[in-house]
Design a protein around this motif. Structure first.
Motif, PDB file in Angstrom:
ATOM      1  N   TYR A 155       0.814  -1.222   0.000  1.00  0.00           N
ATOM      2  CA  TYR A 155       0.000   0.000   0.000  1.00  0.00           C
ATOM      3  C   TYR A 155       0.846   1.271   0.000  1.00  0.00           C
ATOM      4  O   TYR A 155       0.366   2.330  -0.372  1.00  0.00           O
ATOM      5  CB  TYR A 155      -0.937   0.020   1.208  1.00  0.00           C
ATOM      6  N   ALA A 156       2.066   1.153   0.516  1.00  0.00           N
ATOM      7  CA  ALA A 156       3.037   2.253   0.502  1.00  0.00           C
ATOM      8  C   ALA A 156       2.720   3.381   1.464  1.00  0.00           C
ATOM      9  O   ALA A 156       3.371   4.420   1.419  1.00  0.00           O
ATOM     10  CB  ALA A 156       3.239   2.814  -0.906  1.00  0.00           C
ATOM     11  N   ASN A 157       1.760   3.194   2.346  1.00  0.00           N
ATOM     12  CA  ASN A 157       1.512   4.225   3.363  1.00  0.00           C
ATOM     13  C   ASN A 157       2.781   4.490   4.170  1.00  0.00           C
ATOM     14  O   ASN A 157       3.078   5.621   4.529  1.00  0.00           O
ATOM     15  CB  ASN A 157       0.421   3.780   4.338  1.00  0.00           C
ATOM     16  N   CYS A 158       3.515   3.423   4.462  1.00  0.00           N
ATOM     17  CA  CYS A 158       4.718   3.569   5.273  1.00  0.00           C
ATOM     18  C   CYS A 158       5.767   4.395   4.548  1.00  0.00           C
ATOM     19  O   CYS A 158       6.475   5.188   5.175  1.00  0.00           O
ATOM     20  CB  CYS A 158       5.274   2.192   5.617  1.00  0.00           C
ATOM     21  N   VAL A 159       5.864   4.221   3.240  1.00  0.00           N
ATOM     22  CA  VAL A 159       6.848   4.979   2.461  1.00  0.00           C
ATOM     23  C   VAL A 159       6.505   6.468   2.500  1.00  0.00           C
ATOM     24  O   VAL A 159       7.388   7.319   2.665  1.00  0.00           O
ATOM     25  CB  VAL A 159       6.887   4.472   1.005  1.00  0.00           C
ATOM     26  N   VAL A 160       5.235   6.767   2.391  1.00  0.00           N
ATOM     27  CA  VAL A 160       4.799   8.161   2.470  1.00  0.00           C
ATOM     28  C   VAL A 160       5.107   8.736   3.848  1.00  0.00           C
ATOM     29  O   VAL A 160       5.541   9.874   3.990  1.00  0.00           O
ATOM     30  CB  VAL A 160       3.286   8.263   2.160  1.00  0.00           C
ATOM     31  N   GLY A 161       4.932   7.896   4.881  1.00  0.00           N
ATOM     32  CA  GLY A 161       5.108   8.375   6.255  1.00  0.00           C
ATOM     33  C   GLY A 161       6.556   8.552   6.662  1.00  0.00           C
ATOM     34  O   GLY A 161       6.869   9.423   7.473  1.00  0.00           O
ATOM     35  N   ALA A 162       7.451   7.728   6.129  1.00  0.00           N
ATOM     36  CA  ALA A 162       8.866   7.803   6.515  1.00  0.00           C
ATOM     37  C   ALA A 162       9.708   7.278   5.359  1.00  0.00           C
ATOM     38  O   ALA A 162      10.160   6.130   5.350  1.00  0.00           O
ATOM     39  CB  ALA A 162       9.129   6.990   7.784  1.00  0.00           C
ATOM     40  N   THR A 163       9.914   8.134   4.400  1.00  0.00           N
ATOM     41  CA  THR A 163      10.593   7.734   3.170  1.00  0.00           C
ATOM     42  C   THR A 163      12.058   7.357   3.399  1.00  0.00           C
ATOM     43  O   THR A 163      12.683   6.705   2.567  1.00  0.00           O
ATOM     44  CB  THR A 163      10.470   8.858   2.124  1.00  0.00           C
ATOM     45  N   ASP A 164      12.616   7.775   4.539  1.00  0.00           N
ATOM     46  CA  ASP A 164      14.001   7.434   4.848  1.00  0.00           C
ATOM     47  C   ASP A 164      14.123   6.064   5.518  1.00  0.00           C
ATOM     48  O   ASP A 164      15.226   5.554   5.695  1.00  0.00           O
ATOM     49  CB  ASP A 164      14.642   8.518   5.718  1.00  0.00           C
TER      50      ASP A 164
END
Ligand code: SF4
Length: 64
Positions: free
Chosen positions: A14-23
């Protein structure tokens, strides 16, 4: 130091995590989460925890 862990079988990309903390989070070519870092310094804990909690399938945890 807190550690972030991922359940790669649960991840649905879903990539929510990538949006939340891309680092900390990225997706591989199959759309499965990749942990860019696993150790979470205390000042970053709340931000990374929020990103982990944004996962719709609870594939991410931040543990002590
Ligand atoms: S939010 Fe959850 S399901 Fe989406 S990529 Fe991140 S770990 Fe996977």
């Amino acid at each position: 130091m807190p550690t972030v862990k991922a359940d790669l079988h649960a991840c649905q990309g879903y990539a929510n995590c990538v949006v939340g903390a891309t680092d900390y989070f990225d997706l591989d070519d199959d759309g499965i989460v990749v942990l860019l870092k696993t150790k979470v310094p205390e000042p970053e804990r709340s931000r990374v925890t929020e990103a982990a909690r944004s996962c719709p399938v609870s594939a991410l945890v931040v543990e002590d």
